[in-house]
Design a protein around this motif. Structure first.
Motif, PDB file in Angstrom:
ATOM      1  N   ASN A  62      35.891  40.371  26.906  1.00  0.00           N
ATOM      2  CA  ASN A  62      35.736  38.995  26.444  1.00  0.00           C
ATOM      3  C   ASN A  62      34.358  38.503  26.859  1.00  0.00           C
ATOM      4  O   ASN A  62      33.769  39.025  27.796  1.00  0.00           O
ATOM      5  N   GLY A  63      33.873  37.510  26.202  1.00  0.00           N
ATOM      6  CA  GLY A  63      32.533  37.021  26.496  1.00  0.00           C
ATOM      7  C   GLY A  63      32.439  36.344  27.847  1.00  0.00           C
ATOM      8  O   GLY A  63      33.420  35.804  28.366  1.00  0.00           O
ATOM      9  N   HIS A  64      31.245  36.369  28.415  1.00  0.00           N
ATOM     10  CA  HIS A  64      30.990  35.609  29.639  1.00  0.00           C
ATOM     11  C   HIS A  64      30.966  34.113  29.341  1.00  0.00           C
ATOM     12  O   HIS A  64      31.356  33.303  30.175  1.00  0.00           O
ATOM     13  N   VAL A  65      30.508  33.765  28.148  1.00  0.00           N
ATOM     14  CA  VAL A  65      30.579  32.397  27.637  1.00  0.00           C
ATOM     15  C   VAL A  65      31.180  32.474  26.239  1.00  0.00           C
ATOM     16  O   VAL A  65      30.788  33.320  25.432  1.00  0.00           O
ATOM     17  N   VAL A  66      32.163  31.613  25.949  1.00  0.00           N
ATOM     18  CA  VAL A  66      32.877  31.651  24.676  1.00  0.00           C
ATOM     19  C   VAL A  66      32.754  30.300  23.983  1.00  0.00           C
ATOM     20  O   VAL A  66      32.923  29.253  24.610  1.00  0.00           O
ATOM     21  N   VAL A  67      32.456  30.346  22.681  1.00  0.00           N
ATOM     22  CA  VAL A  67      32.317  29.137  21.870  1.00  0.00           C
ATOM     23  C   VAL A  67      33.496  29.051  20.904  1.00  0.00           C
ATOM     24  O   VAL A  67      33.744  29.986  20.130  1.00  0.00           O
ATOM     25  N   TYR A  68      34.223  27.918  20.962  1.00  0.00           N
ATOM     26  CA  TYR A  68      35.336  27.650  20.056  1.00  0.00           C
ATOM     27  C   TYR A  68      35.017  26.426  19.214  1.00  0.00           C
ATOM     28  O   TYR A  68      34.051  25.699  19.480  1.00  0.00           O
ATOM     29  N   ASP A  78      27.270  33.308  11.169  1.00  0.00           N
ATOM     30  CA  ASP A  78      25.993  34.029  11.247  1.00  0.00           C
ATOM     31  C   ASP A  78      24.821  33.064  11.392  1.00  0.00           C
ATOM     32  O   ASP A  78      23.881  33.312  12.158  1.00  0.00           O
ATOM     33  N   PHE A  79      24.870  31.958  10.652  1.00  0.00           N
ATOM     34  CA  PHE A  79      23.835  30.932  10.785  1.00  0.00           C
ATOM     35  C   PHE A  79      23.847  30.338  12.197  1.00  0.00           C
ATOM     36  O   PHE A  79      22.793  30.123  12.805  1.00  0.00           O
ATOM     37  N   LEU A  80      25.058  30.117  12.725  1.00  0.00           N
ATOM     38  CA  LEU A  80      25.185  29.548  14.060  1.00  0.00           C
ATOM     39  C   LEU A  80      24.664  30.519  15.125  1.00  0.00           C
ATOM     40  O   LEU A  80      23.993  30.112  16.088  1.00  0.00           O
ATOM     41  N   ILE A  81      24.946  31.815  14.939  1.00  0.00           N
ATOM     42  CA  ILE A  81      24.458  32.817  15.887  1.00  0.00           C
ATOM     43  C   ILE A  81      22.937  32.876  15.876  1.00  0.00           C
ATOM     44  O   ILE A  81      22.289  32.959  16.924  1.00  0.00           O
ATOM     45  N   ASP A  82      22.334  32.827  14.670  1.00  0.00           N
ATOM     46  CA  ASP A  82      20.868  32.805  14.582  1.00  0.00           C
ATOM     47  C   ASP A  82      20.287  31.590  15.278  1.00  0.00           C
ATOM     48  O   ASP A  82      19.255  31.674  15.954  1.00  0.00           O
ATOM     49  N   LYS A  83      20.961  30.476  15.159  1.00  0.00           N
ATOM     50  CA  LYS A  83      20.511  29.251  15.824  1.00  0.00           C
ATOM     51  C   LYS A  83      20.593  29.389  17.341  1.00  0.00           C
ATOM     52  O   LYS A  83      19.716  28.928  18.081  1.00  0.00           O
ATOM     53  N   MET A  84      21.656  30.050  17.835  1.00  0.00           N
ATOM     54  CA  MET A  84      21.794  30.279  19.274  1.00  0.00           C
ATOM     55  C   MET A  84      20.664  31.173  19.785  1.00  0.00           C
ATOM     56  O   MET A  84      20.093  30.932  20.856  1.00  0.00           O
ATOM     57  N   VAL A 240      23.332  28.702  30.385  1.00  0.00           N
ATOM     58  CA  VAL A 240      23.672  29.009  28.990  1.00  0.00           C
ATOM     59  C   VAL A 240      24.760  28.070  28.487  1.00  0.00           C
ATOM     60  O   VAL A 240      24.683  27.557  27.354  1.00  0.00           O
ATOM     61  N   ARG A 241      25.757  27.825  29.314  1.00  0.00           N
ATOM     62  CA  ARG A 241      26.847  26.931  28.900  1.00  0.00           C
ATOM     63  C   ARG A 241      26.323  25.526  28.617  1.00  0.00           C
ATOM     64  O   ARG A 241      26.678  24.902  27.604  1.00  0.00           O
ATOM     65  N   ASP A 242      25.450  25.010  29.493  1.00  0.00           N
ATOM     66  CA  ASP A 242      24.891  23.672  29.290  1.00  0.00           C
ATOM     67  C   ASP A 242      23.978  23.624  28.069  1.00  0.00           C
ATOM     68  O   ASP A 242      23.984  22.645  27.309  1.00  0.00           O
ATOM     69  N   ALA A 243      23.187  24.682  27.865  1.00  0.00           N
ATOM     70  CA  ALA A 243      22.283  24.720  26.710  1.00  0.00           C
ATOM     71  C   ALA A 243      23.082  24.716  25.403  1.00  0.00           C
ATOM     72  O   ALA A 243      22.711  24.018  24.441  1.00  0.00           O
ATOM     73  N   LEU A 244      24.171  25.473  25.357  1.00  0.00           N
ATOM     74  CA  LEU A 244      24.998  25.504  24.152  1.00  0.00           C
ATOM     75  C   LEU A 244      25.701  24.168  23.928  1.00  0.00           C
ATOM     76  O   LEU A 244      25.814  23.700  22.781  1.00  0.00           O
ATOM     77  N   ALA A 245      26.181  23.556  25.003  1.00  0.00           N
ATOM     78  CA  ALA A 245      26.861  22.263  24.880  1.00  0.00           C
ATOM     79  C   ALA A 245      25.925  21.202  24.301  1.00  0.00           C
ATOM     80  O   ALA A 245      26.344  20.339  23.518  1.00  0.00           O
ATOM     81  N   ASN A 246      24.640  21.250  24.679  1.00  0.00           N
ATOM     82  CA  ASN A 246      23.665  20.284  24.168  1.00  0.00           C
ATOM     83  C   ASN A 246      23.196  20.620  22.759  1.00  0.00           C
ATOM     84  O   ASN A 246      22.811  19.724  21.998  1.00  0.00           O
ATOM     85  N   MET A 247      23.242  21.904  22.397  1.00  0.00           N
ATOM     86  CA  MET A 247      22.713  22.344  21.110  1.00  0.00           C
ATOM     87  C   MET A 247      23.726  22.223  19.981  1.00  0.00           C
ATOM     88  O   MET A 247      23.385  21.840  18.860  1.00  0.00           O
ATOM     89  N   LEU A 248      24.999  22.523  20.262  1.00  0.00           N
ATOM     90  CA  LEU A 248      26.008  22.615  19.211  1.00  0.00           C
ATOM     91  C   LEU A 248      26.469  21.232  18.747  1.00  0.00           C
ATOM     92  O   LEU A 248      26.503  20.282  19.539  1.00  0.00           O
ATOM     93  N   PRO A 249      26.853  21.105  17.476  1.00  0.00           N
ATOM     94  CA  PRO A 249      27.341  19.822  16.956  1.00  0.00           C
ATOM     95  C   PRO A 249      28.668  19.418  17.577  1.00  0.00           C
ATOM     96  O   PRO A 249      29.326  20.203  18.264  1.00  0.00           O
ATOM     97  N   THR A 250      29.095  18.214  17.288  1.00  0.00           N
ATOM     98  CA  THR A 250      30.372  17.703  17.778  1.00  0.00           C
ATOM     99  C   THR A 250      31.521  18.542  17.214  1.00  0.00           C
ATOM    100  O   THR A 250      31.509  18.940  16.046  1.00  0.00           O
ATOM    101  N   GLY A 251      32.502  18.812  18.046  1.00  0.00           N
ATOM    102  CA  GLY A 251      33.652  19.601  17.632  1.00  0.00           C
ATOM    103  C   GLY A 251      33.690  20.982  18.245  1.00  0.00           C
ATOM    104  O   GLY A 251      34.744  21.619  18.281  1.00  0.00           O
ATOM    105  N   PHE A 252      32.528  21.446  18.745  1.00  0.00           N
ATOM    106  CA  PHE A 252      32.484  22.756  19.397  1.00  0.00           C
ATOM    107  C   PHE A 252      32.815  22.627  20.881  1.00  0.00           C
ATOM    108  O   PHE A 252      32.459  21.633  21.529  1.00  0.00           O
ATOM    109  N   VAL A 253      33.502  23.626  21.397  1.00  0.00           N
ATOM    110  CA  VAL A 253      33.893  23.660  22.805  1.00  0.00           C
ATOM    111  C   VAL A 253      33.307  24.926  23.424  1.00  0.00           C
ATOM    112  O   VAL A 253      33.443  26.018  22.864  1.00  0.00           O
TER     113      VAL A 253
END
Length: 417
Positions: A62-68, A78-84, A240-253
């Motif tokens: 399982n991932g060290h950090v998981v995005v739901y 795929d677009f979201l992964i490229d953005k990450m 990484v967790r904080d960077a993703l939380a700030n980058m991703l749109p509302t609704g992502f966990v």
């Protein structure tokens, strides 16, 4: 630290048959410290092995950090992964970003059935993230094609299927509506490969399939259930967790592996601490035996102590003599215990297999302990720390008898002789 006279007298008392090292109590003290240190080293190494092995395999699959996503599915992944990957923090720390489709099914074959979790993943990603020690049977992972399965070794054994045999998967996800209600989705696929991780939960309950196959089966075309990120340092997930939380749109966990396995990780840590404290009592009891042995030695040698005092031996020197005598028992016990514990920890799995063969009993059932082999991890700092704790306890046990010897009044002792 110790003069020649102090060392000579201390070791002479230590070798005395009546109250010194030759006494039963002194031998009990030494053996107690040896067994306590050895047991502590073995138990702590096994607990450390459990912790590292389970986490490496759980986190490794399982991932060290998981995005739901709150809706349960992530479109345009795929677009979201490229953005990450374009994020500086993620790019600097992540070694891989993997889209996953996951769902629960009932697997059946030839009248046998079992519950399982299917995981859709690109086979190139699965081959790259396969943990060290995992054995692959049948078709290589990178040769698995759309519509083919990779099953856990224990799962395929339970279903009595071999390579190329069909397994039917029954799922309520993507069920087909009918006038009589929703019908579960049933499809059959050939098992072209199997894996053995040595972790019972995965070997008996997981089925991998190509990402496209899982999307079709679970009826979530062009979507995934979550995205796993693998990091260079699994212990450092905060940035990484904080960077993703700030980058991703509302609704992502965003969750890291500690949050996802909080109860399991906490239970391992508590169990390790409690076992350490309980087994430390063995060493403490042995240290109390040193107190008894030295108190009797002081009483038995009171005349010798009085003579030494009249010859000019100071109170401090008398204390050092008895401290050296008692601490020597602790040092020897810690030394022998360390050697014993390290040897057993290194060969713990062959020892377990021998005892299991001799008794005819399964001492380490995989269904209960999740692992097929008894793990062990020796940490040099931990081993040295346990030995030093034993020596420190032995030293503390000598203080009262040493003070008692130093406070002996030679006049009173010689007057009563």
């Amino acid at each position: 630290m110790f003069s020649k006279l102090e060392r000579k007298v201390a070791f002479r008392y230590l070798g005395a048959k009546k109250r010194g090292f030759g006494s039963v109590i002194s031998w009990v003290s030494l053996i107690g410290i040896m067994l306590g240190v050895g047991t502590l080293i073995v138990v702590m190494s096994v607990m450390g092995g459990f912790h590292d092995t389970l986490l490496s395999r759980i986190v490794g699959m399982n991932g060290h950090v998981v995005v739901y996503h709150q809706d349960g599915a992530i479109a345009d992944y795929d677009f979201l992964i490229d953005k990450m990957k374009q994020n500086k923090v993620v790019a600097a720390n992540a070694t891989g970003i993997v889209p996953i489709v996951e769902g629960q099914v009932m697997a059946t074959a030839g009248g046998y059935n079992t519950g399982a979790i299917i995981r859709g993943i690109r086979m190139s990603d699965l081959a790259a993230k396969t943990t060290t020690g995992t054995k692959i049977y049948g078709k290589p992972l990178d040769k698995i094609r759309d519509g083919e399965l990779v099953g856990g070794a224990s799962l395929t054994r339970a279903l009595r299927v071999g390579m190329g045999d069909m397994i039917s998967l029954v799922s309520a996800n993507g069920a087909t509506p009918t006038p009589f209600g929703s019908m579960p989705r049933i499809m059959a696929y050939p098992v072209m490969s199997s894996f053995f991780m040595g972790m019972y939960e995965y070997d008996s309950g997981y089925i991998f399939m190509p990402l496209e196959t899982a999307q079709k089966y679970l009826n979530i075309q062009d979507s995934v259930t979550h995205i796993d990120l693998f990091l260079r340092d699994p212990e450092d997930t905060t940035d990484v967790r904080d960077a993703l939380a700030n980058m991703l749109p509302t609704g992502f966990v965003v969750r890291d592996w500690r949050e996802l396995n909080r109860g399991f990780v906490g239970a391992l840590q508590v169990e390790s601490n409690v076992m350490f404290l309980i087994l430390l009592l063995i060493v403490i009891v042995a240290a109390f035996n040193i107190v008894s042995s030295l108190v009797m030695l002081v009483k038995d040698k009171s005349k010798d102590i009085a003579v030494l005092r009249t010859f000019g031996v100071s109170r401090r020197s008398m204390m050092k003599i008895f401290v050296l005598s008692g601490t020597s028992i602790g040092i020897l016990g810690a030394l022998f215990g360390t050697v014993l514990g390290v040897v057993i920890a290194i060969y713990i799995e062959p020892i377990r297999q021998f005892v299991q063969w001799a008794t005819g009993r399964d001492l380490f059932p995989a269904e209960l302990y999740y692992l097929s082999e008894l793990p062990s991890k020796l940490v040099p700092g931990e081993v040295i720390g346990i030995a030093l704790i034993a020596v420190l306890l032995a030293f503390l046990a000598t203080l009262y008898p040493a003070w008692k010897a130093a406070s002996t009044d030679p006049v009173d002792v010689l007057r009563n002789e």
